[in-house]
Design an enzyme around this catalytic site. Structure first.
Site, PDB file in Angstrom:
ATOM      1  N   LYS A 123      -4.982  20.440  37.964  1.00 54.80           N
ATOM      2  CA  LYS A 123      -6.113  20.774  37.095  1.00 54.80           C
ATOM      3  C   LYS A 123      -7.354  20.168  37.714  1.00 54.80           C
ATOM      4  CE  LYS A 123      -7.385  19.759  32.256  1.00 54.80           C
ATOM      5  NZ  LYS A 123      -7.893  21.066  31.833  1.00 54.80           N
ATOM      6  N   THR A 169     -12.746  20.632  34.093  1.00 53.21           N
ATOM      7  CA  THR A 169     -12.667  20.557  32.641  1.00 53.21           C
ATOM      8  C   THR A 169     -13.964  21.124  32.088  1.00 53.21           C
ATOM      9  OG1 THR A 169     -12.278  19.116  30.722  1.00 53.21           O
ATOM     10  CG2 THR A 169     -13.549  18.171  32.545  1.00 53.21           C
ATOM     11  N   GLU A 200      -8.143  25.277  35.473  1.00 50.11           N
ATOM     12  CA  GLU A 200      -7.760  24.442  34.320  1.00 50.11           C
ATOM     13  C   GLU A 200      -6.253  24.276  34.229  1.00 50.11           C
ATOM     14  OE1 GLU A 200      -9.075  22.895  31.756  1.00 50.11           O
ATOM     15  OE2 GLU A 200     -11.130  23.576  31.459  1.00 50.11           O
TER      16      GLU A 200
HETATM   17  C1  LIG Z   1     -12.802  14.154  23.656  1.00 45.09           C
HETATM   18  C2  LIG Z   1     -12.492  15.521  24.124  1.00 45.09           C
HETATM   19  O1  LIG Z   1     -13.180  16.466  23.776  1.00 45.09           O
HETATM   20  N1  LIG Z   1     -11.454  15.667  24.962  1.00 45.09           N
HETATM   21  C3  LIG Z   1     -11.021  16.770  25.614  1.00 45.09           C
HETATM   22  C4  LIG Z   1     -11.719  17.990  25.607  1.00 45.09           C
HETATM   23  C5  LIG Z   1     -11.229  19.013  26.365  1.00 45.09           C
HETATM   24  N2  LIG Z   1     -10.079  18.832  27.079  1.00 45.09           N
HETATM   25  C6  LIG Z   1      -9.595  19.873  27.961  1.00 45.09           C
HETATM   26  O2  LIG Z   1     -10.628  20.285  28.819  1.00 45.09           O
HETATM   27  C7  LIG Z   1     -10.535  21.661  29.065  1.00 45.09           C
HETATM   28  C8  LIG Z   1     -11.724  22.407  28.587  1.00 45.09           C
HETATM   29  O3  LIG Z   1     -12.090  22.019  27.308  1.00 45.09           O
HETATM   30  C9  LIG Z   1      -9.312  22.109  28.414  1.00 45.09           C
HETATM   31  O4  LIG Z   1      -8.286  21.979  29.334  1.00 45.09           O
HETATM   32  C10 LIG Z   1      -9.204  21.106  27.286  1.00 45.09           C
HETATM   33  O5  LIG Z   1      -7.942  21.018  26.779  1.00 45.09           O
HETATM   34  C11 LIG Z   1      -9.400  17.629  27.056  1.00 45.09           C
HETATM   35  O6  LIG Z   1      -8.353  17.472  27.698  1.00 45.09           O
HETATM   36  N3  LIG Z   1      -9.880  16.619  26.315  1.00 45.09           N
END
Ligand SMILES: CC(=O)Nc1ccn([C@@H]2O[C@H](CO)[C@@H](O)[C@H]2O)c(=O)n1
EC number: 3.5.1.135
Length: 105
Positions: free
Chosen positions: A23, A26, A76
């Site tokens: 990955k 983000t 991702e």
């Molecule tokens: C505090 C907070 O917001 N934490 C987050 C927010 C997003 N994500 C991941 O990022 C990518 C795009 O959003 C996707 O893979 C989401 O699952 C995450 O792991 N942790």
């Protein structure tokens, strides 16, 4: 000047993909867009605050929710419908987002 952030949290279920290098991006909202290319950032699990690895920020680029496509889903390491589902849940009614790309250090 705002302090440059030195840590980032990922959902626990996604953190192994970050640690293994599968990955490489983000997508976050305005509140998390202040990472600076070239800086090193510590990765933690969101739920349990466990250190996962260190990454180096490569770029931070604005993106609209409606522009997210298969190319982003691949980076991702998530299927596109799942990615869009997670993002709409974390950032409801937010069109302006940011793609943060990084590499393992
Ligand atoms: C505090 C907070 O917001 N934490 C987050 C927010 C997003 N994500 C991941 O990022 C990518 C795009 O959003 C996707 O893979 C989401 O699952 C995450 O792991 N942790």
């Amino acid at each position: 000047m705002k302090d440059v952030p030195t840590s980032i949290s990922f959902f626990e279920m996604l953190s192994p993909f970050v640690a293994s290098g599968k990955k490489t991006i983000t997508i976050r909202d305005e509140s998390e867009c202040h990472y600076v290319p070239g800086t090193q950032v510590e990765v933690f699990t969101l739920e349990t605050n466990i250190k996962v690895c260190d990454i180096e920020i490569e770029s931070v680029e604005p993106i609209l929710f409606s522009e997210i496509n298969e190319f982003h889903a691949e980076q991702e390491y998530l299927p596109l419908p799942k990615l869009k589902q997670i993002i709409s849940k974390v950032y409801p009614n937010t069109e302006q987002l940011y793609v943060i790309s990084y590499k393992l250090v």
